[in-house]
Design an enzyme around this catalytic site. Structure first.
Site, PDB file in Angstrom:
ATOM      1  N   ASP A  67       0.849  -1.193   0.000  1.00  0.00           N
ATOM      2  CA  ASP A  67       0.000   0.000   0.000  1.00  0.00           C
ATOM      3  C   ASP A  67       0.886   1.245   0.000  1.00  0.00           C
ATOM      4  O   ASP A  67       1.730   1.386   0.883  1.00  0.00           O
ATOM      5  CB  ASP A  67      -0.892  -0.041   1.249  1.00  0.00           C
ATOM      6  CG  ASP A  67      -1.720   1.223   1.408  1.00  0.00           C
ATOM      7  OD1 ASP A  67      -1.915   1.939   0.411  1.00  0.00           O
ATOM      8  OD2 ASP A  67      -2.169   1.487   2.543  1.00  0.00           O
ATOM      9  N   ASP A  71      -4.189   3.820   2.774  1.00  0.00           N
ATOM     10  CA  ASP A  71      -5.629   3.526   2.939  1.00  0.00           C
ATOM     11  C   ASP A  71      -5.877   2.053   3.305  1.00  0.00           C
ATOM     12  O   ASP A  71      -7.025   1.615   3.368  1.00  0.00           O
ATOM     13  CB  ASP A  71      -6.425   3.915   1.676  1.00  0.00           C
ATOM     14  CG  ASP A  71      -6.055   3.055   0.470  1.00  0.00           C
ATOM     15  OD1 ASP A  71      -5.134   2.208   0.580  1.00  0.00           O
ATOM     16  OD2 ASP A  71      -6.677   3.219  -0.597  1.00  0.00           O
ATOM     17  N   ASP A  75      -1.798  -1.168  -3.813  1.00  0.00           N
ATOM     18  CA  ASP A  75      -2.105  -0.399  -5.024  1.00  0.00           C
ATOM     19  C   ASP A  75      -0.968  -0.489  -6.039  1.00  0.00           C
ATOM     20  O   ASP A  75       0.074  -1.097  -5.775  1.00  0.00           O
ATOM     21  CB  ASP A  75      -2.423   1.059  -4.657  1.00  0.00           C
ATOM     22  CG  ASP A  75      -1.395   1.635  -3.702  1.00  0.00           C
ATOM     23  OD1 ASP A  75      -0.196   1.377  -3.913  1.00  0.00           O
ATOM     24  OD2 ASP A  75      -1.778   2.320  -2.726  1.00  0.00           O
ATOM     25  N   ASP A 144      -5.721  -9.944 -15.810  1.00  0.00           N
ATOM     26  CA  ASP A 144      -6.821 -10.887 -15.639  1.00  0.00           C
ATOM     27  C   ASP A 144      -7.987 -10.444 -16.516  1.00  0.00           C
ATOM     28  O   ASP A 144      -8.453  -9.313 -16.394  1.00  0.00           O
ATOM     29  CB  ASP A 144      -7.237 -10.859 -14.156  1.00  0.00           C
ATOM     30  CG  ASP A 144      -7.577 -12.229 -13.623  1.00  0.00           C
ATOM     31  OD1 ASP A 144      -8.409 -12.903 -14.253  1.00  0.00           O
ATOM     32  OD2 ASP A 144      -7.028 -12.605 -12.575  1.00  0.00           O
ATOM     33  N   ASP A 246     -10.322 -15.597 -16.710  1.00  0.00           N
ATOM     34  CA  ASP A 246     -11.170 -16.063 -15.618  1.00  0.00           C
ATOM     35  C   ASP A 246     -12.333 -16.927 -16.132  1.00  0.00           C
ATOM     36  O   ASP A 246     -13.059 -16.499 -17.045  1.00  0.00           O
ATOM     37  CB  ASP A 246     -11.737 -14.831 -14.903  1.00  0.00           C
ATOM     38  CG  ASP A 246     -12.372 -15.165 -13.578  1.00  0.00           C
ATOM     39  OD1 ASP A 246     -11.660 -15.698 -12.714  1.00  0.00           O
ATOM     40  OD2 ASP A 246     -13.573 -14.894 -13.410  1.00  0.00           O
ATOM     41  N   GLU A 300      -8.159 -20.065 -16.969  1.00  0.00           N
ATOM     42  CA  GLU A 300      -8.558 -20.735 -15.735  1.00  0.00           C
ATOM     43  C   GLU A 300      -9.532 -21.797 -16.217  1.00  0.00           C
ATOM     44  O   GLU A 300     -10.544 -21.471 -16.837  1.00  0.00           O
ATOM     45  CB  GLU A 300      -9.245 -19.785 -14.762  1.00  0.00           C
ATOM     46  CG  GLU A 300      -9.522 -20.483 -13.437  1.00  0.00           C
ATOM     47  CD  GLU A 300     -10.554 -19.795 -12.561  1.00  0.00           C
ATOM     48  OE1 GLU A 300     -10.488 -19.954 -11.350  1.00  0.00           O
ATOM     49  OE2 GLU A 300     -11.441 -19.108 -13.096  1.00  0.00           O
ATOM     50  N   HIS A 375      -4.906 -17.011  -5.487  1.00  0.00           N
ATOM     51  CA  HIS A 375      -5.798 -16.198  -4.658  1.00  0.00           C
ATOM     52  C   HIS A 375      -7.106 -16.913  -4.297  1.00  0.00           C
ATOM     53  O   HIS A 375      -7.880 -16.401  -3.501  1.00  0.00           O
ATOM     54  CB  HIS A 375      -6.110 -14.898  -5.404  1.00  0.00           C
ATOM     55  CG  HIS A 375      -6.894 -15.165  -6.650  1.00  0.00           C
ATOM     56  ND1 HIS A 375      -6.355 -15.843  -7.728  1.00  0.00           N
ATOM     57  CD2 HIS A 375      -8.175 -14.899  -6.984  1.00  0.00           C
ATOM     58  CE1 HIS A 375      -7.274 -15.974  -8.660  1.00  0.00           C
ATOM     59  NE2 HIS A 375      -8.393 -15.412  -8.243  1.00  0.00           N
ATOM     60  N   ASP A 376      -7.376 -18.061  -4.909  1.00  0.00           N
ATOM     61  CA  ASP A 376      -8.579 -18.839  -4.573  1.00  0.00           C
ATOM     62  C   ASP A 376      -8.242 -20.009  -3.656  1.00  0.00           C
ATOM     63  O   ASP A 376      -9.108 -20.825  -3.344  1.00  0.00           O
ATOM     64  CB  ASP A 376      -9.225 -19.407  -5.846  1.00  0.00           C
ATOM     65  CG  ASP A 376      -9.807 -18.313  -6.726  1.00  0.00           C
ATOM     66  OD1 ASP A 376     -10.159 -17.244  -6.198  1.00  0.00           O
ATOM     67  OD2 ASP A 376      -9.906 -18.542  -7.949  1.00  0.00           O
TER      68      ASP A 376
END
Ligand code: TEU
Length: 599
Positions: A67, A71, A75, A144, A246, A300, A375-376
């Site tokens: 970051d 926040d 990013d 993605d 995806d 994917e 990430h899954d």
């Protein structure tokens, strides 16, 4: 002709030849620069070399990497500030999860504008700067492509839902109420598992395989496909190097929406992945867009099998380059649709069999991928290794050795190079992932066993793999100066990049070493794979062979010493690499030992 003139002419010819041979001749036929620290003889004897076959892909979940503005959300400027770190890993390609404008119902997998950057992540100028920074360092960027569905806040959907006669109506799948209730379609993220949502304005249901805020786009409408291709060209023209696609296997649908045919009952994923037009659309996409750029593509591939994967990635098909399957990563589930798992409910022999079977598919055609985390998924070391203090580093290195010595492009998930572990939340309120939150609601409504669900989430909940990257031992692990969007793992005081930088034997430095080693040894990329000692319950043993070179890889997947019986004479073998200071030379492996030998 004077001597000078003829020299000049020759020079012009040589130059023209070089320019022509560097130009792209379309995906599937191009021959771009590939790494070649290997001897030219070996390198020249390999047919069909491609940069993306030789690449190591490093996946970054942008929300959790770094970051820059306090926040609490990672990013693009954060990524740019860490490009030297990324470069230092030796990887070739970065795959970023979605960075496009999104209301973040599913952390960017719900896109409201495909050609704008998510506010939390920065601006287009930040993107351009990041891309330049990557390319300057020789790193390629893969984005993605989330085109099976958009956000319900996309302008197309605003239009589409506004009236039945709107020109965008046909961009999505609608079922008018007077036709009665539509046939059941199962949703991954809906709190009632229902993929049809009733919309009052036009008194119709719309289809959403994922959350209610992720309506499925209607690929049967050629205008939709043209919009998607236009958007892809926009990003390729900006200079990106590929797309991870995806749930691309789900794009084609039977718009009559019949009852699920008998053979798919209990396996709706398979049904979703077998839409009749899927290959037609991908071939069209290839013709219209992909073949015009020197880029890589990876599907994917939920629902892909060893029987049908070549239909997506066989070179003759002119569709995609690679695909990733779920057969191994889904081992151990008691109920996949509810994410209920028995952590020890998978067989190691089955695990080896699956990877061997997938390798065999690509023996002649196509190309594979390999991954143990994303990430899954939960953290690799927690799920497939052992994150107890005594074994965490060893088993992380062992799994890394596995990923980097198989004959497929490795997709390596950020944080695994530190051996980051699952956070194991006790409380549902700590989760941010819509999948966990809505499954919790679903199981509560159905009167199911919530304790069992919460225990399973500690093993496989997606947020385990999404906690912020652990840069150092300061509060919030150096990820942010604000309040992190998802809790930082308390073990960052011990497990962090800074501490591992200076430790020669760290998981991080082992990763660097083995990435370099793979790239220097083409046998690890292109060599033939042979499984050995297949009934061994503890050890994964295989050889890789190329043009007379032969490597033996031995991996102990258990916390006990283990013997191997490969039938090979290894007395004179040369030890090339291992995760212990003194690697075993006799085939007797220490706990979680990994060793690479040259025969
Ligand atoms: O994942 C699709 C998804 O849910 C897969 O897990 C798959 O369908 C299932 O495991 C089959 O067994 C992708 C993204 O990776 C994920 O992060 C998104 O939430 C989802 O699509 C929706 O875009």
């Amino acid at each position: 002709m004077t001597n000078r003139k003829s020299k000049l002419l020759i020079a012009i010819f040589v130059l023209a030849f070089l320019v022509l041979s560097c130009q792209n001749s379309g995906s599937g036929t191009n021959q771009t620069q590939v790494n070649s620290n290997q001897s030219p003889t070996v390198a020249n004897e390999i047919p069909d070399r491609k940069w993306w076959k030789e690449a190591v892909v490093y996946q970054i979940y942008p929300r959790s990497f770094k970051d820059s503005d306090g926040d609490g959300i990672g990013d693009l400027r954060g990524i740019t500030s860490k490009l030297d770190y990324i470069k230092s890993l030796g990887i070739d390609v970065v795959w970023l999860n979605p960075i496009f404008a999104s209301p973040n119902d599913d952390n960017g997998y719900d896109i409201s504008d495909y050609e704008a950057i998510m506010k939390d992540f920065g601006t287009m100028a930040d993107f351009d700067e990041m891309l330049v920074g990557m390319h300057k360092r020789g790193i390629k960027l893969v984005l993605d492509l989330v085109a099976n569905h958009s956000s319900d806040e996309h302008e197309w959907f605003n239009q589409s839902r506004s009236s039945r006669g709107n020109p965008y109506r046909n961009y999505y799948h609608w079922w008018d109420e007077e036709k009665g209730k539509p046939a059941k379609r199962w949703s991954f993220f809906d709190e009632n598992a229902d993929a049809w949502k009733y919309d009052e304005t036009t008194k119709s249901y719309y289809l959403h395989y994922f959350s209610q805020k992720q309506p499925d786009l209607n690929w049967e409408n050629p205008q939709v496909r043209e919009e998607v291709y236009k958007m892809m060209r926009f990003w390729f023209d900006k200079g990106i190097d590929g797309f991870r696609m995806d749930v691309i296997t789900f794009i084609s649908k039977d718009t009559r929406f019949p009852e699920l045919p008998e053979k798919y009952r209990g396996n709706f994923v398979q049904y979703y992945a077998e839409g009749e037009q899927r290959h037609e659309y991908l071939q069209e996409m290839n013709r219209e867009v992909l073949s015009r750029y020197d880029i890589m593509t990876v599907a994917e591939g939920p629902g892909t099998t060893t029987e049908n994967v070549l239909e997506y990635v066989g070179e003759d098909r002119r569709e995609l380059n690679m695909s990733y399957h779920f057969e191994a990563i889904d081992l151990g589930y008691k109920d996949l649709s509810k994410k209920l798992i028995d952590p020890n409910g998978w067989s190691f022999l089955e695990f080896k069999k699956i990877y061997s079977k997938w390798d065999a598919v690509f023996a002649e055609k196509g190309w594979g991928t390999i991954y143990l985390g994303n990430h899954d998924q939960p953290r690799m070391v927690t799920r497939w290794g052992n994150d107890a203090p005594a074994f965490r580093e060893l088993s992380s290195k062992m799994l890394t050795t596995f990923l980097l010595t198989m004959r497929s492009t490795p997709y390596y998930y950020f944080g695994d190079e530190l051996g980051m572990t699952n956070i194991r939340f006790d409380n549902i309120d700590d989760y941010r992932d819509i999948m966990t939150i809505n499954l919790h609601k679903l199981i509560a409504t159905e009167g199911g066993d919530l304790d069992e669900f919460m225990e399973s989430q500690k093993v496989v909940g997606r947020d385990n793999g999404r906690t912020p990257f652990q840069w150092d031992n300061s509060p919030n692990a150096g990820f942010t100066t604000g309040k992190p969007w998802l809790k930082v793992n308390p073990n960052h005081t011990e497990i962090n990049a800074e501490a591992q930088e200076s430790d020669e034997n760290s998981v991080l430095n082992y990763f660097r070493k083995i990435v370099k080693f793979r790239k220097e040894n083409l046998v690890l990329i292109y060599g033939k794979y042979t499984l050995l000692d297949q009934d061994n319950e503890s050890v994964y043993a295989y050889t890789r062979e190329l043009n007379g070179e032969k490597f033996l890889i031995l991996l102990n997947f258990t916390e006990k010493e283990a013997d191997t019986n490969t039938g090979l004479d290894i007395r004179n073998a040369k030890i090339l690499l291992g995760n212990y200071e003194k690697p075993s030379a006799d085939g007797k492996l220490k706990p979680y030992e990994a060793v690479i030998l040259e025969l």
